[in-house]
Design a protein around this motif. Structure first.
Motif, short mmCIF file in Angstrom:
data_model
loop_
_atom_site.label_atom_id
_atom_site.label_comp_id
_atom_site.label_asym_id
_atom_site.label_seq_id
_atom_site.Cartn_x
_atom_site.Cartn_y
_atom_site.Cartn_z
N LEU A 1 1.80 2.02 -3.52
CA LEU A 1 0.63 2.43 -4.30
C LEU A 1 0.22 3.86 -3.96
O LEU A 1 -0.06 4.68 -4.86
CB LEU A 1 -0.52 1.46 -4.03
CG LEU A 1 -1.81 1.69 -4.81
CD1 LEU A 1 -1.57 1.47 -6.30
CD2 LEU A 1 -2.91 0.78 -4.31
N LEU B 1 0.80 -1.22 0.00
CA LEU B 1 0.00 0.00 0.00
C LEU B 1 0.84 1.28 0.00
O LEU B 1 0.49 2.24 -0.70
CB LEU B 1 -0.96 -0.01 1.19
CG LEU B 1 -2.18 -0.93 1.06
CD1 LEU B 1 -2.99 -0.92 2.36
CD2 LEU B 1 -3.07 -0.53 -0.11
N SER C 1 -10.29 4.42 -1.24
CA SER C 1 -9.46 5.54 -1.70
C SER C 1 -9.67 5.85 -3.17
O SER C 1 -9.10 6.82 -3.69
CB SER C 1 -7.98 5.23 -1.44
OG SER C 1 -7.76 4.95 -0.07
N TYR D 1 -2.80 -8.53 -6.12
CA TYR D 1 -3.57 -8.73 -4.89
C TYR D 1 -4.35 -10.04 -4.94
O TYR D 1 -5.02 -10.33 -5.93
CB TYR D 1 -4.51 -7.56 -4.64
CG TYR D 1 -3.84 -6.32 -4.09
CD1 TYR D 1 -2.45 -6.20 -4.11
CD2 TYR D 1 -4.57 -5.28 -3.55
CE1 TYR D 1 -1.82 -5.07 -3.62
CE2 TYR D 1 -3.95 -4.14 -3.04
CZ TYR D 1 -2.57 -4.06 -3.08
OH TYR D 1 -1.94 -2.95 -2.58
N HIS E 1 0.08 7.89 -6.03
CA HIS E 1 -1.12 8.73 -6.11
C HIS E 1 -0.93 10.07 -5.38
O HIS E 1 -1.91 10.74 -5.05
CB HIS E 1 -2.33 7.99 -5.54
CG HIS E 1 -2.87 6.95 -6.46
ND1 HIS E 1 -2.32 5.69 -6.56
CD2 HIS E 1 -3.91 6.97 -7.34
CE1 HIS E 1 -3.01 4.98 -7.45
NE2 HIS E 1 -3.96 5.73 -7.94
N SER F 1 -12.04 -6.85 -1.79
CA SER F 1 -12.55 -5.79 -0.92
C SER F 1 -13.63 -6.31 0.01
O SER F 1 -14.42 -7.20 -0.36
CB SER F 1 -13.10 -4.63 -1.76
OG SER F 1 -13.75 -3.68 -0.93
N CYS G 1 -7.97 0.21 -0.95
CA CYS G 1 -7.92 0.68 -2.34
C CYS G 1 -9.28 1.18 -2.79
O CYS G 1 -9.40 2.27 -3.37
CB CYS G 1 -7.47 -0.45 -3.26
SG CYS G 1 -5.71 -0.77 -3.27
N GLU G 2 -10.33 0.40 -2.54
CA GLU G 2 -11.67 0.80 -2.97
C GLU G 2 -12.10 2.10 -2.29
O GLU G 2 -12.64 3.01 -2.93
CB GLU G 2 -12.68 -0.30 -2.70
CG GLU G 2 -14.10 0.08 -3.13
CD GLU G 2 -15.11 -1.04 -2.97
OE1 GLU G 2 -16.32 -0.73 -2.99
OE2 GLU G 2 -14.71 -2.21 -2.84
N PHE H 1 -8.75 3.82 -5.72
CA PHE H 1 -7.64 3.33 -6.52
C PHE H 1 -8.00 2.00 -7.18
O PHE H 1 -8.75 1.20 -6.62
CB PHE H 1 -6.39 3.09 -5.66
CG PHE H 1 -5.89 4.30 -4.93
CD1 PHE H 1 -6.27 5.58 -5.32
CD2 PHE H 1 -5.03 4.17 -3.86
CE1 PHE H 1 -5.81 6.70 -4.65
CE2 PHE H 1 -4.56 5.29 -3.18
CZ PHE H 1 -4.95 6.55 -3.58
N MET I 1 -7.21 -1.71 -7.95
CA MET I 1 -6.47 -2.72 -7.19
C MET I 1 -5.40 -3.35 -8.07
O MET I 1 -5.67 -3.76 -9.20
CB MET I 1 -7.45 -3.79 -6.69
CG MET I 1 -6.85 -4.76 -5.71
SD MET I 1 -8.09 -5.90 -5.05
CE MET I 1 -8.28 -7.03 -6.43
#
Length: 741
Positions: free
Chosen positions: A287, A284, A487, A495, A291, A499, A484-485, A489, A491
């Protein structure tokens, strides 16, 4: 004069209105830049990079995620008494007196520049703006040794300007200037990104947190977070000790897929190289950095420090690590509170790792004494453990209060979880898998005391309102996809989890299967049954793969009837045991496959001399002789598909007389006294032919390896760790007999 003042007021009013209109246009267009992280821009280097070769050591190394020689991680002690160290991503400029070094950063607009600066060797750093028509020196700074010094400066906007950092040494010897946290803040964020605060509380059992299992009522602050989001009451980890489980929660991958062993504490250079460059793992922090977030870790966890000898870097811009046994909770929370205040206007991903509930159990008296009166009939050490939990919960409350004070709470995703639990039941005193003491520690069993742990996700206020308690079984590989979801973003493909938001929204209503790994064991937890099997495949050296014959051990528990896992029914319900074993084998990690194909009827045997066969399947007849040898009988057109541990190793194939074994490269394999050597590591053999290609080969046997990366590999390098880390592992209860050398 009165007319002039009136004109000024009118002018200010129009300027204010004009500014508001411009800001609204930025918002409408979605243009709301906050930071330019200079360490992640395409800068131009004007110095001799070869000067850096003498710099790299155990505490200064090339950033494994950017892999540029001039972007490094610098690890250093801040306070030896507090056992407080930091690791910082930095740009390094090497220079001598005769050869200064320069770095040019492209700029699209002006703003507020801030960075931290330090050096090895004394020198001068000059920061300036340079355009084709103008040059402006923003500041000159004498650099000195660590720790870093914070510097800020306003940057006006020049057309086609570049920001230049020039470093020169005061001596003829090479000096090194480190620039960290170098960002240009353009203006306040109009479209606020959600921040993330990810809290891991080492060794936190599910039954210690009231909103997960309502037993002791000692966690009001964690419970309050659950009231603003979701509590997952049947959440399990996929590994039973810190390093693989932390990687799982932050990267959504099983430890067996990372290339980093889950048997030894030590991590070799070979393992690190695979983890950073070949595994595909996307933590994370990596990632979120892409961003535009700043990423920070503050806690007590040497397993996420590359330079520790037992860890890997998970991509944070900065890491603060504390190693005191009980004071670290106060140290960590204090730094978090100060850090939040200093970074409140930047989008951030903050990982906090508390270690207090971990062995040894030594809470401050003010948290233990009330429990002596309120909690009776438990082991004194368990009461002390609960005191550690209450102590940690109090400081979580203080950090949450700071988030609210700074008006960050509503727009912050807060995750509270752990890497594993802790064993306290007397029936689980010794591990049947590692033959070590398992009570008052972890990493030795697959019981729910270790695997069933809390998960609380406080949601952003505009995403979901209300309180949700999710009773369905979920895994810690599902946490990163959820973040991720939330935020916004995409995935990453690597992964392996999903989620958890479908549970929160009420669209998913069933358990997810849990597959978990440990040093000499793996397990599956499905439909309230748990099956555990002894497994030697997670080691990195041949003697930990067990050889041809090993001691086997199996467990099966009906968690509905036996929630404490006291009655092993593996011999009583063999049908269920076989069913669960097949589910385990379907979920466990995959190894690269090899194929032996018969173009005529043939009999023979296949064997390996280190490791063991992991899987072997065939429509022909295959009989197990040992873990390292199988006999086979194949009809024309039949094949054997097999995998081994380690993933790439030499196989020895012996066939009937008159048979020649061919590799897909089109040449006969090496043969001695009728035994053919198939080395699956050879690139020419790692090709999978189609049917047309198969018809071109002679009328014999053909062998090849499917092209597939990953798998448990052979690691040749031996790794020693420092006395300090060895002592730390003993302090944590990980080393019980001898050392980790």
């Amino acid at each position: 004069m009165q007319a002039i003042n009136s004109a000024r007021k009118i002018m200010r009013r129009y300027i204010c209105i004009y500014t508001i209109i411009i800001m609204l246009l930025f918002v409408a267009c979605g243009r709301a830049p906050v930071l330019t992280n200079l360490l992640h821009t395409d800068c131009t280097i004007d110095y001799n990079v070869q000067l850096l070769q003498n710099l790299y050591s155990d505490t200064v190394y090339v950033d494994p995620w950017l892999r540029k020689p001039y972007i490094v991680k610098v690890a250093y002690d801040v306070d030896k008494e507090k056992k407080w160290s930091k690791t910082t991503r930095s740009l390094v400029i090497a220079a001598t007196r005769e050869t200064p070094g320069k770095v040019y950063f492209p700029l699209q607009q002006g703003g507020r520049l801030s960075f931290d600066c330090a050096s090895l060797g004394r020198g001068k750093l000059t920061v300036q703006l340079l355009s084709p028509k103008k040059k402006l020196v923003l500041g000159e700074y004498t650099t000195s040794s660590l720790p870093f010094k914070h510097i800020t400066s306003n940057i006006p906007f020049f057309a086609d300007a570049k920001l230049v950092m020039e470093f020169e040494s005061y001596t003829k010897d090479t000096a090194y200037c480190f620039i960290s946290n170098a960002v240009v803040k353009h203006r306040d964020n109009d479209l606020k990104k959600p921040n993330v605060v990810f809290i891991s509380i080492d060794a936190l059992r599910a039954d210690a947190v009231h909103c997960i299992v309502p037993n002791y009522n000692i966690t009001p602050n964690m419970d309050a977070l659950a009231n603003d989001g979701a509590a997952f009451t049947n959440h399990c980890v996929v590994a039973n000790w810190t390093r693989p489980s932390t990687i799982a929660m932050l990267s959504s991958v099983y430890g067996s897929t990372t290339g980093v062993n889950i048997y030894y504490f030590q991590v070799s250079k070979q393992e690190k190289n695979y983890f950073y460059t070949q595994s595909g793992v996307v933590p994370l922090p990596v990632l979120f950095t892409t961003h535009g977030y700043i990423t920070r870790s503050i806690g007590n966890n040497a397993f996420i420090l590359d330079h520790s000898g037992i860890g890997v870097d998970l991509g944070f811009d900065d890491m603060s690590d504390y190693q005191r046994q009980w004071e670290d909770t106060m140290d960590i929370a204090d730094e978090v509170i100060h850090w939040l205040a200093a970074n409140k206007d930047k989008p951030f991903f903050l990982f906090i790792n508390f270690n207090a509930p971990h062995n040894a159990y030594i809470p401050p008296a003010q948290y233990l004494e009330p429990l002596r009166k309120s909690i009776k009939g438990v082991h004194p050490w368990f009461r002390r453990y609960l005191g550690e939990v209450a102590y940690t919960d109090d400081y979580i409350g203080r950090m949450v209060a700071e988030l609210k004070k700074l008006n960050l709470y509503d727009n912050t995703i807060i995750v509270v979880t752990t890497d594993h639990g802790e064993v306290f039941h007397s029936a689980h005193e010794y591990s049947p898998y590692t033959d070590k003491k398992s009570i008052f520690t972890h990493g030795q069993t697959m019981y729910d005391e270790e695997l069933h742990v809390p998960l609380i996700i406080k949601l952003p206020k505009d995403v979901y309102k209300g309180t949700v308690s999710v009773p369905y079984q979920v895994r810690n590989i599902d946490i990163a996809p959820t973040v991720c979801e939330l935020s916004g973003f995409t995935m990453p493909d690597s992964y392996q989890g999903k989620s958890l938001m479908p549970f929160v929204k009420g669209s998913e209503h069933s358990d997810r299967p849990v597959y978990s790994e440990g040093r000499l064991m793996y397990a599956v937890r499905i439909n309230n049954f748990k099956y555990i099997e002894k497994f030697y495949g997670f080691g990195i050296k041949p003697h930990h793969w067990g050889g041809a014959l090993v001691d086997e051990y199996y467990e099966l528990y009906d968690l509905n009837q036996d929630p404490d896992e006291l009655n092993n029914i593996v011999e009583i319900d063999k049908k269920k045991a076989f069913e669960m074993q097949q589910k385990l084998y379907a979920l466990r990690f995959k190894q690269p496959e090899n194929i032996l194909y018969a173009k005529k009827d043939v009999k023979g045997s296949i064997s390996i001399r280190e490791g063991f066969f992991y899987t072997i399947e065939s429509h022909g007849i295959v009989k197990k002789i040992s873990r390292q040898q199988y006999a086979f009988s194949l009809k024309k057109g039949q094949r054997i598909v097999f995998s081994t541990i380690p993933s790439r190793t030499a196989c020895y194939i012996q066939c009937d007389s008159g048979v020649v074994l061919w590799g897909y490269s089109g040449t006969a394999l090496p043969e001695t006294d009728g035994v053919y050597v198939f080395d699956s590591a050879q690139p020419l053999l790692q090709k999978m032919p189609d049917d047309a290609a198969l018809r071109l080969f002679p009328d014999e046997l053909i062998v090849w390896s499917k092209p597939q990366k990953g798998g448990i590999q052979k690691v040749k390098e031996k790794v020693a760790i420092s006395d300090e880390i060895n002592t730390l592992l003993k302090q944590w209860g990980y080393i019980q007999n001898g050392g980790a050398r």
